[in-house]
Structures are given as C-alpha cells and as structure tokens.
Scaffold this motif. Structure first.
Motif, mmCIF file in Angstrom:
data_model
loop_
_atom_site.group_PDB
_atom_site.id
_atom_site.type_symbol
_atom_site.label_atom_id
_atom_site.label_comp_id
_atom_site.label_asym_id
_atom_site.label_seq_id
_atom_site.Cartn_x
_atom_site.Cartn_y
_atom_site.Cartn_z
ATOM 1 N N SER A 134 -9.660 -0.802 -8.127
ATOM 2 C CA SER A 134 -10.956 -0.210 -7.827
ATOM 3 C C SER A 134 -10.972 0.797 -6.678
ATOM 4 O O SER A 134 -11.932 1.551 -6.532
ATOM 5 N N VAL A 135 -9.918 0.827 -5.840
ATOM 6 C CA VAL A 135 -9.934 1.674 -4.654
ATOM 7 C C VAL A 135 -8.739 2.614 -4.671
ATOM 8 O O VAL A 135 -7.600 2.180 -4.900
ATOM 9 N N ASP A 136 -8.987 3.901 -4.444
ATOM 10 C CA ASP A 136 -7.894 4.857 -4.324
ATOM 11 C C ASP A 136 -7.037 4.477 -3.120
ATOM 12 O O ASP A 136 -7.560 4.283 -2.012
ATOM 13 N N SER A 137 -5.723 4.401 -3.312
ATOM 14 C CA SER A 137 -4.862 3.838 -2.275
ATOM 15 C C SER A 137 -3.542 4.585 -2.154
ATOM 16 O O SER A 137 -3.022 5.146 -3.122
ATOM 17 N N TYR A 138 -3.007 4.547 -0.931
ATOM 18 C CA TYR A 138 -1.617 4.903 -0.692
ATOM 19 C C TYR A 138 -0.780 3.644 -0.882
ATOM 20 O O TYR A 138 -1.157 2.564 -0.408
ATOM 21 N N VAL A 139 0.345 3.771 -1.571
ATOM 22 C CA VAL A 139 1.220 2.622 -1.769
ATOM 23 C C VAL A 139 2.668 3.027 -1.519
ATOM 24 O O VAL A 139 3.079 4.156 -1.801
ATOM 25 N N ALA A 140 3.424 2.089 -0.961
ATOM 26 C CA ALA A 140 4.871 2.238 -0.813
ATOM 27 C C ALA A 140 5.505 0.967 -1.357
ATOM 28 O O ALA A 140 5.034 -0.137 -1.072
ATOM 29 N N PHE A 141 6.546 1.128 -2.138
ATOM 30 C CA PHE A 141 7.163 -0.042 -2.760
ATOM 31 C C PHE A 141 8.619 0.239 -3.098
ATOM 32 O O PHE A 141 9.066 1.393 -3.135
ATOM 33 N N VAL A 142 9.347 -0.836 -3.320
ATOM 34 C CA VAL A 142 10.700 -0.750 -3.864
ATOM 35 C C VAL A 142 10.569 -0.912 -5.370
ATOM 36 O O VAL A 142 9.932 -1.853 -5.858
#
Length: 231
Positions: free
Chosen positions: A191-199
C-alpha cells in the motif's frame, strides 16, 4: 545471473590453474555485493578482488538503529589490509555524535597511522578496536563473495506495490519474496511507495528477494558504495 546492480563485473574466462593465468587476466577484477542483518545492525557490503581471489577493496554501510550508522572503505595490498576510513555517527555518553576514523597499516599489519575523531575530540584507537576493524574488512569480503556464489547480489530500488524499479532504472512487475514477512511489512509493501534494499537475484523478467534488508520511505536515496579513501 544479471550482475551487478551497483557495480560493473568485467567479463572473464579462466582456463587452467592459477599459475597458467595470463598476466593480463590477473589485472581483471570481480565485483561482489551483498548484505546481512545481525542483531540490531543492518549491513550492506561491496567488495572487489582479482581473479586469483586476492581482495583489492571493500566497503560497508552499517545502520545500528538508535546506536548510529557508519560507512567504511577498506584497501588491501598483497592480501593485507593497508588502509581504511570509517565515518558516521555513534552513541557516546547517551548522545549521538559524528566520528571519523582513518587507519594505515604496514605490510606486517601493524597500525602506523591512526586518526580517530569523535565530535571535536581526537582519541586513541584501542588494540581491540583495530582487531575488530580487520575482522569487519574480512566480513565484507566473505559475506559478499559467499552470497555471489549462491547467485545473489545486493539490489536496491523503489516499490510502488505493483512494480519494482531498480536504482539503475530497470523495471520489474514480477517480484517474489522467498522469506516469510510479518503482516505489517506485507501491508506496507502492498500500500505504500517504498525504498527497499535486499539480497536477491535479478533475472531477465523477474526478481527474487532472498533477504529484505531495508524498507523505508520512497524519499530515501539509493545507497552508493562508499568511497572514502583519497587516492
């Protein structure tokens, strides 16, 4: 595997044992990236090494919640850490203060130059801190290299609930999370525009998320590989 989101991997072909590698190939560099969460610390890693497996440089970005955050660049020569610069903020006497640390080592691994400033104070560097810094450098290399062998990279970008846009401008609408996430995180992602960092792993038409590292507001900038050592 589509390598690297933040770094460029030079193509190479390695034939035969290390002793038969042409000298021109020894100058080629492999770049790795990754990350992990241990306790309250979330770490992003980048590393570079020669084809023979000898590290050249590495960097980390570490967020420690209420305890501060920092970023580091490490440099090796002939298998020995020779220089590092770390800067950020840390909890000191219950107050978050800025700090900067610069260490140079000789070829025997002894610290021959030390500069540690916390706020406006210059402080000595304890031997146990030096030992921990060397271990941090090795961890950046070991974790990013091991995750690369599993087919994973550090991937960053922005998710609007339907499409993921990487920091390099690639777009994917097929994103799979391989780890179970709490309902509150799944609700936010939906529901929310987000910055994401992941492996994870980036394929031609889809992305697989192996380990979510950072979920933040979409106003956050992508985290670039720290480059702190002056040439």
């Amino acid at each position: 595997m589509n390598r690297k989101l933040l770094l460029t991997l030079l193509p190479f072909t390695l034939v035969g044992c290390a002793s038969s590698v042409p000298s021109t190939s020894l100058d080629q560099i492999q770049n790795f990236s990754g990350g992990q969460i241990v306790g309250d610390a979330t770490s992003l890693y980048w590393s570079s090494e020669r084809l023979v497996g000898q590290p050249i440089s590495a960097s980390d970005y570490v967020a420690m919640g209420d305890y501060g955050q920092y970023q580091t660049e490490y440099r090796w020569e002939e298998g020995v850490v020779r220089e590092l610069v770390r800067e950020g903020t840390q909890l000191d006497d219950d107050v978050i203060k800025p700090f900067r640390l610069h260490i140079r080592f000789n070829k025997e691994g002894e610290a021959v130059y030390q500069r540690y400033r916390v706020d406006s104070n210059v402080l000595p560097v304890r031997p146990d801190v030096l030992t921990r810094l060397i271990a941090d450098a090795a961890r950046a290399v070991d974790v990013s290299r091991a995750q690369d062998k599993q087919g994973f990279d550090l991937i960053q970008g922005y998710w609007d609930g339907q499409e993921f846009s990487t920091c390099s401008g690639l777009n994917f609408d097929d994103v799979t999370f391989n780890e179970p996430l709490p309902k509150v995180l799944m609700g936010r992602l939906a529901s929310v525009d987000s910055y994401v960092a992941f492996v994870g792993e980036m394929r031609s038409t889809r992305i697989e998320v192996e380990k979510l590292l950072i979920l933040d507001d979409d106003s956050r900038d992508c985290i670039e590989r720290p480059q702190l050592i002056e040439d």
